[in-house]
Design a protein around this motif. Structure first.
Motif, PDB file in Angstrom:
ATOM      1  N   GLU A   1       0.843  -1.203   0.000  1.00 34.57           N
ATOM      2  CA  GLU A   1       0.000   0.000   0.000  1.00 34.57           C
ATOM      3  C   GLU A   1       0.884   1.260   0.000  1.00 34.57           C
ATOM      4  OE1 GLU A   1      -3.266   0.098  -0.386  1.00 34.57           O
ATOM      5  OE2 GLU A   1      -4.352  -0.969   1.181  1.00 34.57           O
TER       6      GLU A   1
ATOM      7  N   SER B   1      -8.434   8.213  -0.360  1.00 35.53           N
ATOM      8  CA  SER B   1      -9.816   7.830  -0.674  1.00 35.53           C
ATOM      9  C   SER B   1      -9.994   6.316  -0.596  1.00 35.53           C
ATOM     10  CB  SER B   1     -10.224   8.362  -2.048  1.00 35.53           C
ATOM     11  OG  SER B   1      -9.516   7.667  -3.052  1.00 35.53           O
ATOM     12  N   GLY B   2      -8.895   5.559  -0.759  1.00 37.49           N
ATOM     13  CA  GLY B   2      -8.990   4.110  -0.613  1.00 37.49           C
ATOM     14  C   GLY B   2      -8.327   3.607   0.650  1.00 37.49           C
TER      15      GLY B   2
ATOM     16  N   VAL C   1      -9.424  -1.039   9.450  1.00 38.97           N
ATOM     17  CA  VAL C   1     -10.614  -0.387  10.009  1.00 38.97           C
ATOM     18  C   VAL C   1     -10.362  -0.014  11.463  1.00 38.97           C
ATOM     19  CG1 VAL C   1     -13.039  -0.770  10.637  1.00 38.97           C
ATOM     20  CG2 VAL C   1     -12.193  -1.544   8.420  1.00 38.97           C
TER      21      VAL C   1
ATOM     22  N   ARG D   1     -18.881   3.048  12.439  1.00 33.88           N
ATOM     23  CA  ARG D   1     -18.721   3.769  13.690  1.00 33.88           C
ATOM     24  C   ARG D   1     -20.086   4.198  14.214  1.00 33.88           C
ATOM     25  NH1 ARG D   1     -13.803   7.705  13.044  1.00 33.88           N
ATOM     26  NH2 ARG D   1     -12.353   6.360  11.973  1.00 33.88           N
TER      27      ARG D   1
ATOM     28  N   ASN E   1      -7.086  -4.024  -0.777  1.00 37.13           N
ATOM     29  CA  ASN E   1      -6.209  -2.844  -0.761  1.00 37.13           C
ATOM     30  C   ASN E   1      -6.992  -1.601  -1.165  1.00 37.13           C
ATOM     31  OD1 ASN E   1      -6.554  -3.045  -3.548  1.00 37.13           O
ATOM     32  ND2 ASN E   1      -4.724  -4.296  -3.761  1.00 37.13           N
ATOM     33  N   GLY E   2      -6.287  -0.475  -1.143  1.00 38.77           N
ATOM     34  CA  GLY E   2      -6.905   0.791  -1.483  1.00 38.77           C
ATOM     35  C   GLY E   2      -7.418   0.833  -2.910  1.00 38.77           C
TER      36      GLY E   2
ATOM     37  N   VAL F   1     -10.773  -0.521  -3.064  1.00 37.92           N
ATOM     38  CA  VAL F   1     -11.717   0.440  -2.487  1.00 37.92           C
ATOM     39  C   VAL F   1     -12.038   1.516  -3.527  1.00 37.92           C
ATOM     40  CG1 VAL F   1     -12.050   2.188  -0.692  1.00 37.92           C
ATOM     41  CG2 VAL F   1     -10.890   0.067  -0.131  1.00 37.92           C
ATOM     42  N   ARG F   2     -10.990   2.028  -4.152  1.00 42.80           N
ATOM     43  CA  ARG F   2     -11.179   3.114  -5.126  1.00 42.80           C
ATOM     44  C   ARG F   2     -11.971   2.650  -6.353  1.00 42.80           C
ATOM     45  NH1 ARG F   2      -6.098   4.265  -3.056  1.00 42.80           N
ATOM     46  NH2 ARG F   2      -5.028   2.999  -4.590  1.00 42.80           N
TER      47      ARG F   2
ATOM     48  N   GLN G   1     -15.481   3.916  -6.685  1.00 37.59           N
ATOM     49  CA  GLN G   1     -15.795   5.299  -7.079  1.00 37.59           C
ATOM     50  C   GLN G   1     -16.578   5.363  -8.385  1.00 37.59           C
ATOM     51  OE1 GLN G   1     -12.021   7.251  -6.648  1.00 37.59           O
ATOM     52  NE2 GLN G   1     -12.737   8.437  -4.892  1.00 37.59           N
TER      53      GLN G   1
ATOM     54  N   ARG H   1     -16.365   1.331   7.097  1.00 40.61           N
ATOM     55  CA  ARG H   1     -15.070   0.656   7.037  1.00 40.61           C
ATOM     56  C   ARG H   1     -14.070   1.411   6.162  1.00 40.61           C
ATOM     57  NH1 ARG H   1     -15.553  -4.356   9.220  1.00 40.61           N
ATOM     58  NH2 ARG H   1     -13.835  -5.151   7.999  1.00 40.61           N
ATOM     59  N   THR H   2     -13.367   0.705   5.285  1.00 36.47           N
ATOM     60  CA  THR H   2     -12.340   1.392   4.481  1.00 36.47           C
ATOM     61  C   THR H   2     -12.945   2.175   3.317  1.00 36.47           C
ATOM     62  OG1 THR H   2     -11.974  -0.787   3.525  1.00 36.47           O
ATOM     63  CG2 THR H   2     -10.284   0.023   4.985  1.00 36.47           C
TER      64      THR H   2
ATOM     65  N   ARG I   1     -14.837   4.655   3.783  1.00 38.70           N
ATOM     66  CA  ARG I   1     -15.242   5.891   4.438  1.00 38.70           C
ATOM     67  C   ARG I   1     -14.946   7.133   3.597  1.00 38.70           C
ATOM     68  NH1 ARG I   1     -14.191   8.808   8.999  1.00 38.70           N
ATOM     69  NH2 ARG I   1     -11.959   8.412   9.119  1.00 38.70           N
ATOM     70  N   PHE I   2     -13.819   7.088   2.842  1.00 36.18           N
ATOM     71  CA  PHE I   2     -13.407   8.276   2.087  1.00 36.18           C
ATOM     72  C   PHE I   2     -13.587   8.115   0.579  1.00 36.18           C
ATOM     73  CE2 PHE I   2     -10.054   9.852   5.399  1.00 36.18           C
ATOM     74  CZ  PHE I   2     -11.089  10.174   6.262  1.00 36.18           C
ATOM     75  N   VAL I   3     -14.326   7.108   0.169  1.00 40.96           N
ATOM     76  CA  VAL I   3     -14.370   6.829  -1.266  1.00 40.96           C
ATOM     77  C   VAL I   3     -15.358   7.751  -1.996  1.00 40.96           C
ATOM     78  CG1 VAL I   3     -16.175   5.032  -1.422  1.00 40.96           C
ATOM     79  CG2 VAL I   3     -14.127   4.857  -2.829  1.00 40.96           C
TER      80      VAL I   3
ATOM     81  N   VAL J   1     -12.545  12.978   1.364  1.00 37.48           N
ATOM     82  CA  VAL J   1     -11.180  13.232   1.856  1.00 37.48           C
ATOM     83  C   VAL J   1     -11.053  14.698   2.263  1.00 37.48           C
ATOM     84  CG1 VAL J   1      -8.740  13.286   1.214  1.00 37.48           C
ATOM     85  CG2 VAL J   1     -10.163  11.377   0.488  1.00 37.48           C
TER      86      VAL J   1
ATOM     87  N   GLY K   1      -9.266  15.237   7.718  1.00 36.84           N
ATOM     88  CA  GLY K   1      -8.386  15.707   8.791  1.00 36.84           C
ATOM     89  C   GLY K   1      -8.494  14.789   9.987  1.00 36.84           C
ATOM     90  N   ARG K   2      -7.562  14.942  10.925  1.00 35.03           N
ATOM     91  CA  ARG K   2      -7.648  14.122  12.130  1.00 35.03           C
ATOM     92  C   ARG K   2      -8.004  14.990  13.314  1.00 35.03           C
ATOM     93  NH1 ARG K   2      -2.700  10.340  13.995  1.00 35.03           N
ATOM     94  NH2 ARG K   2      -1.889  12.184  14.979  1.00 35.03           N
TER      95      ARG K   2
END
Lengths: 501, 175
Positions: A357, A371-372, A474, B2, B77-78, B81-82, B85, B159-160, B162-164, B169, B174-175
């Motif tokens: 990654e 985003s992923g 997660v 969450r 992997n990311g 996830v992407r 989109q 889950r992962t 969340r930002f897709v 993003v 931000g955190r």
């Protein structure tokens, strides 16, 4: 508290390889749970040995990873390691590589003709002239003769022993009770001759200095492998499997009569079911895969950290099933199983997923990557700027971070290789229920399923579907900043280590 | 998912109902009435409400399909996830096109098929919506898809994933 591990010969080197990985898995701890300092020292006349190189690789890679990590980890790679290097008993013999060069017969004849005759009586001509740069060729008498010429008192002043011996003195002087643990086989050449000889020398040296708090223990390997072939006519003097039992008997007789002059405690580990290795005289061709017996030998050092009965001398192990080893056969299996399981699952998840990654992140904008991979924002700055920090988080492209990633990659690969070897190299008709070897390999397929990496009772009690690298991601994403004390690659590895089990 | 995401899903779901069935009608009645023709007492119950209700159903269905897929996804992997989109964009565009189609259906087609006139005495088999009104409802369709699909998927993708969703993003990264 300090531990000093000395691996003698090829099998000793393999035990130190196992010990290094145990240390990395946090399995060498004090009674209060603090990781201990481990010093490693390899004794091997065969400087080209693949086994030596493998042990050195594990030690050097772990050491480098720790150096780059610094203090940026709470639970990952906490154990301090000091690499004292490698020493050859032939290095003191002014370039001599055969017995008749170590003990020149011409000199013996002129100065002590009786000794020359004894020399001829003890060592046949082919042993006298055999080149020892590939080891002591499975002949303990050759090794004993060479080893006995070593003077620890003079080595403590100069040479490669100096640093380790002075550290032992310093540790004992500081009120610690350091442990020196020797590893080696008693059925080959170098280990069988070197371990008792060095043990006795160390005990004498410590006695002379009055360092009575220092314990000298040993893990002695009894036969656990055979050779598939044998040496050809031109091979010269070489180790032969038929001599293994004879060498072992001699070593055990010596231990029974004089063992306490060499060691405070010994751990005797072998296997009735033998692994099969291709014949090798030594050097680069000797690439015997790791074996579970070496793990058990390394665990002897862990056992010696617990309170042991003073009158106990020799420890042995047995297994419950004749053709199988499972976690229940491993000493202190709950803690050891958890530690090794965590290490294996970390290495698989890191090398086959998280590291890949991070590689992908180098080719994308940080926004596209996030985003992923929302978990990544916990450790790296979301803006993805190449320099500087934001909220303490470094850039995912920073050179320092990438260097640390490479070091963790390298060590994880070494750990996986070792786990893979010892879990697939069991011997004919003998099974292990510890790990799944096929999953303990580097692959670019983004491994997700972690549930089958470990078998048996050391496997985490999670449902298979909930035991994936994605579940760890997660959980990482859900952590509050307080739960992530370190950022960057170090923080990521540290968090992955915590969440791996 | 969450706990905050469950809350956001509930809040955006409730707000969607409030928007479609109350706020939007109030806006049509009190702010945009001039653009929507002479017969608002016909337009609101017989054209606007049914078309936006069907759109609401479509968006909620798409939303729950999205949540179901992402909830059960186990991306390696990311990149996996992407890969969601494009699916999100296709869903969104489809919902907008469906919304526009529902407007056409309830303003024109349904009356043509039934061979009746929604406004008595108008002599035409469709609701006579002025060009400004057409533009307004088309913009409102887009706005409805944003409220009923983009907003809940933005705030409650699990889950992962969340930002897709586009903008996640930037808005949540931000955190």
């Amino acid at each position: 508290m300090s531990l000093f591990a000395i691996g003698v010969g090829g099998s000793g080197a393999k035990c130190l390889e196992a010990l290094c990985h145990l240390h990395a898995c946090g399995l060498l701890q004090s009674g209060t749970g603090q990781p201990l300092r481990l010093g490693t020292f390899l004794v091997e006349p065969d400087q080209q040995s693949t086994l030596l190189a493998r042990a050195q690789t594990a030690i050097v890679r772990y050491d480098k990873m720790r150096a780059l990590l610094g203090n940026k980890a709470e639970s990952f790679a906490r154990g301090e390691l000091r690499n004292y290097g490698t020493w050859s008993p032939l290095s003191t013999a002014s370039g001599a590589i055969s017995l008749d060069q170590v003990f020149p017969k011409a000199v013996l004849r002129t100065q002590a003709s009786g000794l020359a005759a004894l020399f001829d009586c003890l060592f046949p001509p082919e042993e006298q002239s055999a080149e020892l740069d590939v080891g002591f060729r499975g002949r303990p008498p050759i090794g004993s003769a060479v080893m006995s010429r070593v003077s620890l008192a003079s080595e403590a002043q100069t040479g490669q022993w100096q640093q380790m011996l002075s550290d032992i003195q310093a540790a004992a002087g500081a009120g610690e009770a350091p442990t020196i643990h020797l590893f080696g086989s008693v059925f080959g050449g170098t280990g069988a001759s070197g371990v008792p000889t060095l043990g006795q020398m160390l005990k004498s040296w410590l006695g002379e200095l009055g360092l009575t708090s220092v314990h000298v223990n040993a893990s002695l390997l009894l036969p656990y492998f055979d050779f598939e072939g044998q040496g050809q006519e031109g091979t010269g003097v070489h180790a032969e499997a038929r001599n293994f039992q004879l060498n072992t008997d001699a070593a055990l007789q010596y231990l029974r009569s004089s063992g306490t002059t060499c060691f405070d405690h010994v751990y005797l580990i072998g296997s009735d079911i033998k692994a099969r290795y291709g014949f090798s005289i030594g050097g680069r061709s000797q690439s015997n895969a790791a074996h579970v017996v070496e793990l058990l030998a390394a665990l002897g050092l862990r056992h010696s950290l617990q309170p042991v009965a003073e009158d106990a001398y020799a420890y042995v192990l047995s297994r419950a099933a004749p053709n199988q080893i499972s976690w229940n056969d491993i000493p202190d299996n709950e803690a050891v199983g958890q530690g090794l399981s965590r290490g294996a699952r970390f290495a698989v998840a890191w090398l086959n997923n998280f590291s890949l990654e991070l590689d992908t992140a180098q080719k994308l904008s940080m926004g596209a990557f996030l985003s992923g991979a929302p978990w990544a924002r916990q450790f790296f700055q979301p803006s993805g700027k190449a320099t500087g920090t934001q909220g303490g988080r470094p850039s995912i492209r920073s050179t320092e971070e990438l260097n640390l990633k490479s070091a963790i990659d390298a060590y994880s690969e070494t750990l996986l290789q070792w786990l893979n070897q010892f879990s697939s190299n069991t011997g004919e008709g003998f099974n292990q229920e510890l790990f799944t070897p096929s999953l303990l390999q580097r692959n670019p397929s983004y491994e997700n399923a972690l549930s089958r990496v470990v078998r048996g009772s050391a496997r985490p009690t999670k449902e298979e579907r909930q035991d994936m690298a994605e579940d760890i991601k997660v959980r990482m994403d859900k952590l509050s900043p307080k739960e992530i004390p370190h950022n960057g690659v170090a923080g990521l590895a540290d968090t992955l280590w915590s969440l791996s089990f | 998912m969450r706990s905050t995401q469950y809350i956001w899903l509930g809040v955006t779901f409730a707000f969607g109902i409030l928007w479609v069935f109350i706020i939007q009608n109030l806006l049509f009645l009190n702010v945009f009435s001039a653009l929507l023709g002479q017969d608002l007492n016909v337009f609101l119950p017989q054209v606007s409400s049914p078309s936006f209700t069907v759109l609401w159903f479509s968006c909620i269905t798409a939303l729950f399909i999205w949540i179901f897929i992402t909830w059960n996804g186990k991306p390696r992997n990311g990149a996996e996830v992407r890969r969601m989109q494009p699916l999100w964009w296709i869903s969104t565009i489809l919902l907008v096109l469906l919304g526009w189609f529902y407007q056409l259906l309830f303003t024109v087609l349904i009356w043509q098929i039934q061979v009746t006139s929604p406004v008595e005495g108008s002599g035409v088999n469709y609701y006579p919506l002025p060009p400004g009104g057409w533009l307004l409802v088309m913009v409102f369709v887009v706005f409805n898809v944003l409220i009923l699909f983009w907003l809940p998927t933005l705030l409650a993708s699990p889950r992962t994933y969340r930002f897709v969703v586009p903008g996640a993003v930037r808005l949540l990264g931000g955190r």
